[in-house]
Design a protein around this motif. Structure first.
Motif, PDB file in Angstrom:
ATOM      1  N   TRP A  10       0.849  -1.186   0.000  1.00 30.28           N
ATOM      2  CA  TRP A  10       0.000   0.000   0.000  1.00 30.28           C
ATOM      3  C   TRP A  10       0.887   1.240   0.000  1.00 30.28           C
TER       4      TRP A  10
ATOM      5  N   GLN B 142       0.990   5.372   1.380  1.00 27.85           N
ATOM      6  CA  GLN B 142       0.369   6.431   2.158  1.00 27.85           C
ATOM      7  C   GLN B 142       0.161   7.615   1.215  1.00 27.85           C
TER       8      GLN B 142
ATOM      9  N   CYS C 289      -5.547  12.479   3.818  1.00 30.65           N
ATOM     10  CA  CYS C 289      -4.754  11.277   3.537  1.00 30.65           C
ATOM     11  C   CYS C 289      -5.597  10.015   3.654  1.00 30.65           C
ATOM     12  N   GLU C 290      -5.087   8.955   3.030  1.00 29.89           N
ATOM     13  CA  GLU C 290      -5.592   7.599   3.208  1.00 29.89           C
ATOM     14  C   GLU C 290      -4.548   6.642   2.640  1.00 29.89           C
ATOM     15  N   ARG C 291      -4.730   5.350   2.905  1.00 31.81           N
ATOM     16  CA  ARG C 291      -3.878   4.348   2.269  1.00 31.81           C
ATOM     17  C   ARG C 291      -4.577   3.850   1.013  1.00 31.81           C
TER      18      ARG C 291
ATOM     19  N   PRO D  52      -8.412  -0.114   4.717  1.00 28.98           N
ATOM     20  CA  PRO D  52      -7.873   0.212   6.029  1.00 28.98           C
ATOM     21  C   PRO D  52      -6.577  -0.496   6.375  1.00 28.98           C
TER      22      PRO D  52
ATOM     23  N   ARG E   8      -6.731   2.587  10.801  1.00 27.77           N
ATOM     24  CA  ARG E   8      -7.181   3.883  10.292  1.00 27.77           C
ATOM     25  C   ARG E   8      -6.003   4.715   9.798  1.00 27.77           C
ATOM     26  N   PHE E   9      -6.277   5.544   8.780  1.00 27.43           N
ATOM     27  CA  PHE E   9      -5.246   6.443   8.277  1.00 27.43           C
ATOM     28  C   PHE E   9      -5.923   7.646   7.660  1.00 27.43           C
TER      29      PHE E   9
ATOM     30  N   ASP F  25      -5.048  10.795  12.088  1.00 27.23           N
ATOM     31  CA  ASP F  25      -4.101   9.731  12.415  1.00 27.23           C
ATOM     32  C   ASP F  25      -2.706   9.986  11.854  1.00 27.23           C
ATOM     33  N   LEU F  26      -2.568  11.040  11.047  1.00 25.96           N
ATOM     34  CA  LEU F  26      -1.284  11.309  10.396  1.00 25.96           C
ATOM     35  C   LEU F  26      -0.331  11.969  11.390  1.00 25.96           C
TER      36      LEU F  26
ATOM     37  N   ARG G 280       4.822  13.876   9.444  1.00 22.66           N
ATOM     38  CA  ARG G 280       4.445  13.535   8.071  1.00 22.66           C
ATOM     39  C   ARG G 280       3.659  14.687   7.433  1.00 22.66           C
TER      40      ARG G 280
ATOM     41  N   ASP H 149       4.622   2.766   2.389  1.00 27.16           N
ATOM     42  CA  ASP H 149       4.025   2.249   3.624  1.00 27.16           C
ATOM     43  C   ASP H 149       4.786   0.987   4.004  1.00 27.16           C
TER      44      ASP H 149
END
Length: 302
Positions: free
Chosen positions: A171, A173, A184-186, A210, A214-215, A219-220, A224, A246
């Motif tokens: 994955w 980031q 953000c998300e993965r 996920p 969680r991301f 959560d960052l 970052r 990631d």
């Protein structure tokens, strides 16, 4: 205010949602930059340009339109120079390294055949990408010489870059920044999608999810988020994406994208609409250029 969208796809979720926020009080108009033989000056016409343009296109004609608009005094987000610069992955890596950003080690070759002649067995596995970022470009994991020769047969004249293939989860980031606001998300790595995935990674076929918990923005880690904002300062970008590996080697930046497809991020359309209006009111100033010393964001939306 008049807000122009330079895009072949005004229905893109981010643009459509932003336009819906602006439309009640402002005029939103679209320029389709699909390949056109019409000179930009004729395409835009003699009347005054819009108060600001959002450049969500990277074709040569789109960049020519953006440069013409800038020459006529219209602010463009992102600037034509910054957008075009981020299409060259070699230039991107060079600038990132000079700026002290943790960008993946990158080598460049005129072709895959030339790259093959430079490598030893110890260099595999590696990630190979087209030097020039564009739709449907080359992105592949290469585990050995046989795979590289097969790709060379398919892409015989493609200039490429190569980066070490670092241990990762399969994955990326994905961090997006709009005027200093971070989202953000993965998402499943392009390299994982292009390879024969292990069953554990390929089971649901999803591009997002996920992985690792969680991301979201909450959560960052703060470092970052600051790294992502620093990318915008270095590359002269106001709307952009940063792809981080990631896995155990992170933070490692593997790609930077001008005005990416930011989907499903609460608050992103509002941030983009606010950026467009603020830039329209202020005139935007001199277009931001990649690598300007001590470059600062055009606006202060954070």
């Amino acid at each position: 205010m008049r807000i122009g969208l330079v895009t072949p796809d005004p229905g893109h979720p981010l643009l459509a949602a932003t336009a819906a926020l602006l439309a009640p009080d402002h005029q939103v108009e679209t320029i389709d930059p699909t390949s056109d033989a019409t000179p930009p000056a004729e395409r835009i016409g003699p009347g005054p340009p819009a108060d600001v343009y959002l450049l969500k296109a990277r074709t040569p004609y789109a960049l020519a339109l953006a440069r013409h608009l800038e020459e006529r005094g219209a602010p463009v987000l992102n600037s034509a120079a910054a957008t075009g610069f981020c299409q060259d992955r070699t230039a991107m890596a060079d600038l990132a390294h000079r700026a002290g950003l943790p960008f993946a080690a990158t080598r460049t070759a005129a072709s895959l055949a030339d790259l093959a002649g430079e490598l030893s067995d110890a260099d595999y596995p590696l990630a190979v990408k087209s030097r020039h970022s564009r739709r449907h470009d080359l992105v592949a994991r290469v585990d050995g010489p046989d795979r590289l020769r097969a790709l060379a047969a398919q892409w015989p004249a493609e200039p490429v870059i190569a980066q070490p293939y670092l241990a990762n989860t399969g994955w990326d980031q994905k961090i997006w920044v709009v005027d200093g606001q971070v989202f953000c998300e993965r998402r499943r790595s392009e390299l994982a999608l292009a390879a024969d995935l292990p069953a554990a990674l390929a089971a649901d076929g999803s591009r997002s999810g996920p992985a690792g918990g969680r991301f979201g923005p909450a959560d960052l880690p703060a470092d970052r988020a600051e790294l992502a904002r620093r990318v915008g300062q270095v590359f002269g970008l106001d709307v952009y994406g940063v792809d981080l590996l990631d896995g155990p080697a992170e933070p490692v930046i593997v790609d930077i994208n001008a005005f990416p497809g930011i989907r499903g991020q609460a608050g992103a359309p509002e941030a983009l609409a606010a950026l467009a209006l603020r830039t329209a009111r202020t005139g935007g100033g001199t277009p931001r250029l990649p690598g300007q010393r001590d470059a600062q964001p055009r606006t202060t939306g954070r």
